[in-house]
Design an enzyme around this catalytic site. Structure first.
Site, PDB file in Angstrom:
ATOM      1  N   THR A   1     -10.466 -17.413  34.221  1.00 56.45           N
ATOM      2  CA  THR A   1     -10.839 -16.639  33.020  1.00 56.45           C
ATOM      3  C   THR A   1     -11.347 -17.567  31.917  1.00 56.45           C
ATOM      4  O   THR A   1     -12.230 -17.189  31.146  1.00 56.45           O
ATOM      5  CB  THR A   1      -9.657 -15.804  32.478  1.00 56.45           C
ATOM      6  OG1 THR A   1      -8.539 -16.666  32.261  1.00 56.45           O
ATOM      7  CG2 THR A   1      -9.262 -14.681  33.429  1.00 56.45           C
TER       8      THR A   1
ATOM      9  N   ARG B   1      -6.608  -7.782  36.325  1.00 56.27           N
ATOM     10  CA  ARG B   1      -5.554  -6.953  35.725  1.00 56.27           C
ATOM     11  C   ARG B   1      -5.246  -7.225  34.259  1.00 56.27           C
ATOM     12  O   ARG B   1      -4.439  -6.518  33.680  1.00 56.27           O
ATOM     13  CB  ARG B   1      -4.268  -7.059  36.568  1.00 56.27           C
ATOM     14  CG  ARG B   1      -4.454  -6.387  37.909  1.00 56.27           C
ATOM     15  CD  ARG B   1      -3.299  -6.559  38.861  1.00 56.27           C
ATOM     16  NE  ARG B   1      -3.648  -6.015  40.157  1.00 56.27           N
ATOM     17  CZ  ARG B   1      -4.374  -6.647  41.064  1.00 56.27           C
ATOM     18  NH1 ARG B   1      -4.811  -7.869  40.838  1.00 56.27           N
ATOM     19  NH2 ARG B   1      -4.673  -6.072  42.212  1.00 56.27           N
TER      20      ARG B   1
ATOM     21  N   ASP C   1     -14.887 -17.991  43.640  1.00 56.21           N
ATOM     22  CA  ASP C   1     -15.965 -18.492  42.798  1.00 56.21           C
ATOM     23  C   ASP C   1     -16.373 -19.935  43.064  1.00 56.21           C
ATOM     24  O   ASP C   1     -17.349 -20.425  42.487  1.00 56.21           O
ATOM     25  CB  ASP C   1     -15.591 -18.320  41.314  1.00 56.21           C
ATOM     26  CG  ASP C   1     -14.225 -18.938  40.981  1.00 56.21           C
ATOM     27  OD1 ASP C   1     -13.899 -20.006  41.530  1.00 56.21           O
ATOM     28  OD2 ASP C   1     -13.480 -18.345  40.167  1.00 56.21           O
TER      29      ASP C   1
ATOM     30  N   HIS D   1      -9.537 -15.835  50.136  1.00 56.54           N
ATOM     31  CA  HIS D   1     -10.397 -14.641  50.107  1.00 56.54           C
ATOM     32  C   HIS D   1     -11.871 -14.974  50.259  1.00 56.54           C
ATOM     33  O   HIS D   1     -12.731 -14.164  49.944  1.00 56.54           O
ATOM     34  CB  HIS D   1     -10.132 -13.855  48.823  1.00 56.54           C
ATOM     35  CG  HIS D   1      -8.732 -13.294  48.762  1.00 56.54           C
ATOM     36  ND1 HIS D   1      -8.110 -12.905  47.599  1.00 56.54           N
ATOM     37  CD2 HIS D   1      -7.827 -13.066  49.756  1.00 56.54           C
ATOM     38  CE1 HIS D   1      -6.888 -12.466  47.879  1.00 56.54           C
ATOM     39  NE2 HIS D   1      -6.687 -12.567  49.169  1.00 56.54           N
TER      40      HIS D   1
ATOM     41  N   CYS E   1     -25.874 -13.246  57.847  1.00 55.57           N
ATOM     42  CA  CYS E   1     -26.476 -12.019  58.389  1.00 55.57           C
ATOM     43  C   CYS E   1     -25.533 -11.419  59.426  1.00 55.57           C
ATOM     44  O   CYS E   1     -25.090 -12.113  60.343  1.00 55.57           O
ATOM     45  CB  CYS E   1     -27.827 -12.329  59.019  1.00 55.57           C
ATOM     46  SG  CYS E   1     -28.490 -10.907  59.919  1.00 55.57           S
TER      47      CYS E   1
ATOM     48  N   CYS F   1     -34.258 -11.483  60.715  1.00 53.32           N
ATOM     49  CA  CYS F   1     -34.151 -10.303  61.589  1.00 53.32           C
ATOM     50  C   CYS F   1     -34.022  -8.974  60.854  1.00 53.32           C
ATOM     51  O   CYS F   1     -33.987  -7.924  61.480  1.00 53.32           O
ATOM     52  CB  CYS F   1     -32.973 -10.478  62.558  1.00 53.32           C
ATOM     53  SG  CYS F   1     -31.371 -10.159  61.777  1.00 53.32           S
TER      54      CYS F   1
ATOM     55  N   ASN G   1       1.597 -18.691  33.731  1.00 56.00           N
ATOM     56  CA  ASN G   1       0.874 -17.424  33.617  1.00 56.00           C
ATOM     57  C   ASN G   1       0.993 -16.877  32.200  1.00 56.00           C
ATOM     58  O   ASN G   1       1.982 -17.120  31.527  1.00 56.00           O
ATOM     59  CB  ASN G   1       1.462 -16.405  34.608  1.00 56.00           C
ATOM     60  CG  ASN G   1       0.400 -15.558  35.256  1.00 56.00           C
ATOM     61  OD1 ASN G   1      -0.530 -16.100  35.846  1.00 56.00           O
ATOM     62  ND2 ASN G   1       0.500 -14.252  35.129  1.00 56.00           N
TER      63      ASN G   1
HETATM   64  P1  NAD Z   1      -5.070 -10.602  38.664  1.00 56.44           P
HETATM   65  O1  NAD Z   1      -6.246 -10.152  37.846  1.00 56.44           O
HETATM   66  O2  NAD Z   1      -4.284  -9.583  39.359  1.00 56.44           O
HETATM   67  O3  NAD Z   1      -4.048 -11.376  37.704  1.00 56.44           O
HETATM   68  C1  NAD Z   1      -4.467 -12.424  36.884  1.00 56.44           C
HETATM   69  C2  NAD Z   1      -3.221 -12.982  36.212  1.00 56.44           C
HETATM   70  O4  NAD Z   1      -3.595 -14.156  35.533  1.00 56.44           O
HETATM   71  C3  NAD Z   1      -2.592 -12.034  35.174  1.00 56.44           C
HETATM   72  O5  NAD Z   1      -1.189 -12.039  35.374  1.00 56.44           O
HETATM   73  C4  NAD Z   1      -2.974 -12.657  33.832  1.00 56.44           C
HETATM   74  O6  NAD Z   1      -1.976 -12.486  32.874  1.00 56.44           O
HETATM   75  C5  NAD Z   1      -3.095 -14.107  34.183  1.00 56.44           C
HETATM   76  N1  NAD Z   1      -4.083 -14.856  33.410  1.00 56.44           N
HETATM   77  C6  NAD Z   1      -5.332 -14.504  33.078  1.00 56.44           C
HETATM   78  N2  NAD Z   1      -5.955 -15.499  32.443  1.00 56.44           N
HETATM   79  C7  NAD Z   1      -5.045 -16.509  32.336  1.00 56.44           C
HETATM   80  C8  NAD Z   1      -5.076 -17.801  31.778  1.00 56.44           C
HETATM   81  N3  NAD Z   1      -6.172 -18.290  31.182  1.00 56.44           N
HETATM   82  N4  NAD Z   1      -3.952 -18.567  31.841  1.00 56.44           N
HETATM   83  C9  NAD Z   1      -2.824 -18.089  32.437  1.00 56.44           C
HETATM   84  N5  NAD Z   1      -2.742 -16.873  33.002  1.00 56.44           N
HETATM   85  C10 NAD Z   1      -3.845 -16.093  32.953  1.00 56.44           C
HETATM   86  O7  NAD Z   1      -5.601 -11.748  39.630  1.00 56.44           O
HETATM   87  P2  NAD Z   1      -5.083 -12.173  41.088  1.00 56.44           P
HETATM   88  O8  NAD Z   1      -3.601 -12.194  41.126  1.00 56.44           O
HETATM   89  O9  NAD Z   1      -5.840 -13.390  41.451  1.00 56.44           O
HETATM   90  O10 NAD Z   1      -5.563 -10.983  42.017  1.00 56.44           O
HETATM   91  C11 NAD Z   1      -6.886 -10.503  41.901  1.00 56.44           C
HETATM   92  C12 NAD Z   1      -7.735 -10.535  43.159  1.00 56.44           C
HETATM   93  O11 NAD Z   1      -9.078 -10.443  42.725  1.00 56.44           O
HETATM   94  C13 NAD Z   1      -7.648 -11.799  43.931  1.00 56.44           C
HETATM   95  O12 NAD Z   1      -7.418 -11.442  45.233  1.00 56.44           O
HETATM   96  C14 NAD Z   1      -9.031 -12.468  43.802  1.00 56.44           C
HETATM   97  O13 NAD Z   1      -9.591 -12.659  45.093  1.00 56.44           O
HETATM   98  C15 NAD Z   1      -9.928 -11.476  43.144  1.00 56.44           C
HETATM   99  N6  NAD Z   1     -10.685 -11.975  41.976  1.00 56.44           N
HETATM  100  C16 NAD Z   1     -11.258 -13.211  42.016  1.00 56.44           C
HETATM  101  C17 NAD Z   1     -11.949 -13.693  40.909  1.00 56.44           C
HETATM  102  C18 NAD Z   1     -12.571 -15.062  40.961  1.00 56.44           C
HETATM  103  O14 NAD Z   1     -12.942 -15.529  42.037  1.00 56.44           O
HETATM  104  N7  NAD Z   1     -12.673 -15.767  39.833  1.00 56.44           N
HETATM  105  C19 NAD Z   1     -12.056 -12.906  39.760  1.00 56.44           C
HETATM  106  C20 NAD Z   1     -11.457 -11.617  39.764  1.00 56.44           C
HETATM  107  C21 NAD Z   1     -10.766 -11.183  40.880  1.00 56.44           C
END
Ligand code: NAD
Length: 249
Positions: free
Chosen positions: A27, A35, A107, A122, A130, A155, A216
Site C-alpha cells: 500500500t 480490506r 505485483d 498467488h 497463452c 495462435c 500490521n
Molecule cells: P488484505 O487487503 O486482506 O489485508 C491487508 C492488511 O494489511 C490489512 O489488515 C491492513 O490493515 C494492513 N495494511 C494495509 N496497509 C498497511 C501498511 N502500510 N502497514 C501495515 N499494515 C497495512 O490483504 P491480504 O491479506 O494480502 O489478502 C488479499 C489478497 O488480495 C491476497 O491474496 C493478495 O493476493 C491479493 N492482493 C494483492 C495485491 C498486490 O499484489 N499488491 C493487492 C491487493 C490484493
C-alpha cells in the site's frame, strides 16, 4: 526496550528470518489492498460483482472481457515502485539474515527491490501465458496484445495472467517451498496481511518454535498467538529494523 528493539534483538540472534506478507506490504507503493478503508473492496463497489467473483476462475472463463477490464483497472500498477518494506527485506537478505520472503502479492515488488528468494503464493502479473499454445508474455507484452481479453499473436488463444484466481489451486512447488522456509524459521515476520485468505493464512501455523511477530495496521485473529505485535506501518517497522541491523541501509 520497545517492541521494535525487541524484534531487532531477536533478529540479531537469528539465522533464518522469514517474512510472510500480503497486500498491506504494497500500500505504501500506492497499490490498494483489499480490506482496508481505502481498499479495493470499497473502491470497486459498483464495478459489477465483488472482487472474489470478478477474480474467480469461473468468471474468467465465462466473461473474459469483463474479467480483463476489472483486472487491468484494479490489479495492475505498472508505475508502482518498491517501498521501505521491500527495500528493508532485500537488505536483510543481502546481509544474510533473511532466508525467504513468502508473499500473497502478485505485483513483483520484492524482486524489483532485489529480493532473490521469493515464494509468490498467488503468482505474478509479470508472467502471462497463452492458454492454447503456451506462448509466454511479459506484462507489457500482454497489455500490448489486441483485444480487451488479450489474444496470442501466435495462435489467437486467450492469454491468461499467471495469477491464482479464486477457485484455483496454489502451485504445489511454491507452497512446499514456503512451508519448508517457515518451518525452519527462527523468526517469522508477518506484515501487511489480514490473514483471512486461505490456504495462505494457514502458513503461520507451520512455524515450529520460532518467534512470531505481526506488523500490521489493524488487529488480526492471530494477534494473541504472536510473541510481539507491532501496530502501524510495515514499511516503517521494517525500515527501523533494517537500519539497526544492516550497516549500510
Ligand atoms: P488484505 O487487503 O486482506 O489485508 C491487508 C492488511 O494489511 C490489512 O489488515 C491492513 O490493515 C494492513 N495494511 C494495509 N496497509 C498497511 C501498511 N502500510 N502497514 C501495515 N499494515 C497495512 O490483504 P491480504 O491479506 O494480502 O489478502 C488479499 C489478497 O488480495 C491476497 O491474496 C493478495 O493476493 C491479493 N492482493 C494483492 C495485491 C498486490 O499484489 N499488491 C493487492 C491487493 C490484493
Amino acid at each position: 526496550m520497545n517492541k521494535i528493539e525487541q524484534v531487532t534483538e531477536w533478529i540479531r540472534g537469528s539465522e533464518r528470518v522469514v517474512f510472510f506478507g500480503g497486500a498491506g506490504t504494497s500500500t505504501e507503493s500506492g497499490i490498494p489492498d483489499f480490506r482496508s478503508a481505502a481498499g479495493l473492496y470499497r473502491s470497486a463497489q459498483g464495478s459489477g460483482a465483488p472482487p472474489e467473483v470478478m477474480l474467480s476462475h469461473t468468471y474468467f472463463m465465462e466473461h473474459p472481457e469483463s474479467f480483463f477490464e476489472f483486472y487491468k483497472k484494479h490489479m495492475i500498477y505498472r508505475d508502482a515502485r518498491p517501498n521501505a518494506a521491500h527495500e528493508a527485506l532485500a537488505a536483510l537478505e543481502r546481509a544474510g539474515k533473511l532466508a525467504a520472503v513468502v508473499t500473497q502479492n502478485i505485483d513483483g515488488l520484492h524482486q524489483a527491490a532485489g529480493s532473490r528468494v521469493v515464494y509468490e503464493l498467488h503468482g505474478s502479473v509479470h508472467r502471462n501465458r497463452c492458454m492454447a499454445c503456451g506462448a509466454a508474455y511479459t506484462l507489457d507484452e500482454m497489455l500490448a496484445l489486441p483485444g480487451v481479453a488479450p489474444r496470442c499473436r501466435a495462435c489467437g488463444g486467450v492469454v491468461k495472467p499467471d495469477v491464482v484466481l479464486y477457485e484455483e489451486p496454489l502451485d504445489q512447488d511454491v507452497w512446499a517451498g514456503a512451508v519448508e522456509a517457515i518451518r525452519a524459521a527462527d523468526v517469522l515476520l508477518v506484515g501487511g496481511t489480514s490473514l483471512t485468505v486461505y490456504p495462505a493464512a494457514g502458513l503461520v501455523g507451520e512455524l515450529r518454535g520460532g518467534k512470531l511477530v505481526l506488523m500490521n495496521r489493524e488487529e488480526t485473529s492471530f494477534d494473541r498467538r504472536a510473541d510481539a505485535v507491532v501496530r502501524g506501518s510495515v514499511g516503517e517497522a521494517l525500515r527501523r529494523v533494517a537500519e539497526a541491523i544492516v550497516a549500510d541501509f
